[in-house]
Design a protein around this motif. Structure first.
Motif, PDB file in Angstrom:
ATOM      1  N   GLY A   2     -18.347   9.183  -1.409  1.00  0.00           N
ATOM      2  CA  GLY A   2     -18.131   8.531  -2.691  1.00  0.00           C
ATOM      3  C   GLY A   2     -16.691   8.154  -2.916  1.00  0.00           C
ATOM      4  N   ASN A   5     -15.502  12.181  -5.563  1.00  0.00           N
ATOM      5  CA  ASN A   5     -16.231  13.305  -4.986  1.00  0.00           C
ATOM      6  C   ASN A   5     -16.076  14.519  -5.887  1.00  0.00           C
ATOM      7  N   ALA A  72     -16.527  12.777   2.540  1.00  0.00           N
ATOM      8  CA  ALA A  72     -15.677  12.448   1.394  1.00  0.00           C
ATOM      9  C   ALA A  72     -14.907  11.148   1.622  1.00  0.00           C
ATOM     10  N   GLN A  75     -16.676   5.747   1.508  1.00  0.00           N
ATOM     11  CA  GLN A  75     -16.686   5.329   0.103  1.00  0.00           C
ATOM     12  C   GLN A  75     -17.791   4.328  -0.248  1.00  0.00           C
ATOM     13  N   THR A  80     -20.156  11.021  -5.115  1.00  0.00           N
ATOM     14  CA  THR A  80     -20.913  11.971  -4.307  1.00  0.00           C
ATOM     15  C   THR A  80     -20.683  13.361  -4.868  1.00  0.00           C
ATOM     16  N   PHE A  96     -11.712  16.849  -3.600  1.00  0.00           N
ATOM     17  CA  PHE A  96     -12.546  16.661  -4.780  1.00  0.00           C
ATOM     18  C   PHE A  96     -11.751  16.188  -5.982  1.00  0.00           C
TER      19      PHE A  96
END
Length: 135
Positions: A2, A5, A72, A75, A80, A96
């Motif tokens: 994502g 994340n 991670a 993208q 995510t 994150f």
């Protein structure tokens, strides 16, 4: 996978898997780290360790750092969610955008553990005792 994340973290029985399943049901990209990324390894070196059983499993429950980093970095999805816990979190926490820590009261925790089969973590009495102690 994502552009953003997020980690859904918490102790055993707090609902990480339930949240992961619900996120997926709602169309989000969600990874169940405990089932898709986890292995038993040395928390210092990350080297896989065989023959870990019983409550020792808890201290050796790691996620594959290279896989976490690769997921991670991809993208394709707007967001995510990584759901689960690991003893090597410090090796990838920087990936994150946010962390959600799930908590549950002891009565609810015990009810959830009562529903677990014996072959799932927390299904055996010694594992339950450790989970309740850590709670």
């Amino acid at each position: 996978m994502g552009r953003k994340n997020y980690l859904i973290e918490g102790g055993s029985g707090t609902g990480k898997t339930a949240v992961c399943n619900e996120l997926r049901r709602r169309g989000y990209h969600a990874i169940n780290g405990d089932r898709e990324l986890a292995y038993q390894g040395d928390p210092e070196t990350g080297e896989p360790v065989g023959g870990i059983t019983g409550v020792a499993v808890h201290g050796h429950h790691l996620w594959r750092v290279d896989q976490v980093r690769a997921l991670a970095a991809d993208q394709r999805d707007a967001v995510t969610f990584f759901c689960g816990g690991s003893r090597n979190l410090a090796k990838f926490i920087d990936l994150f955008d946010g962390v959600f820590v799930l908590e549950v009261d002891l009565e609810t925790l015990k009810q959830r553990l009562d529903q677990r089969p014996e072959d799932e973590w927390g299904g055996r009495q010694t594992e339950r005792e450790l989970i309740e102690h850590l709670h």
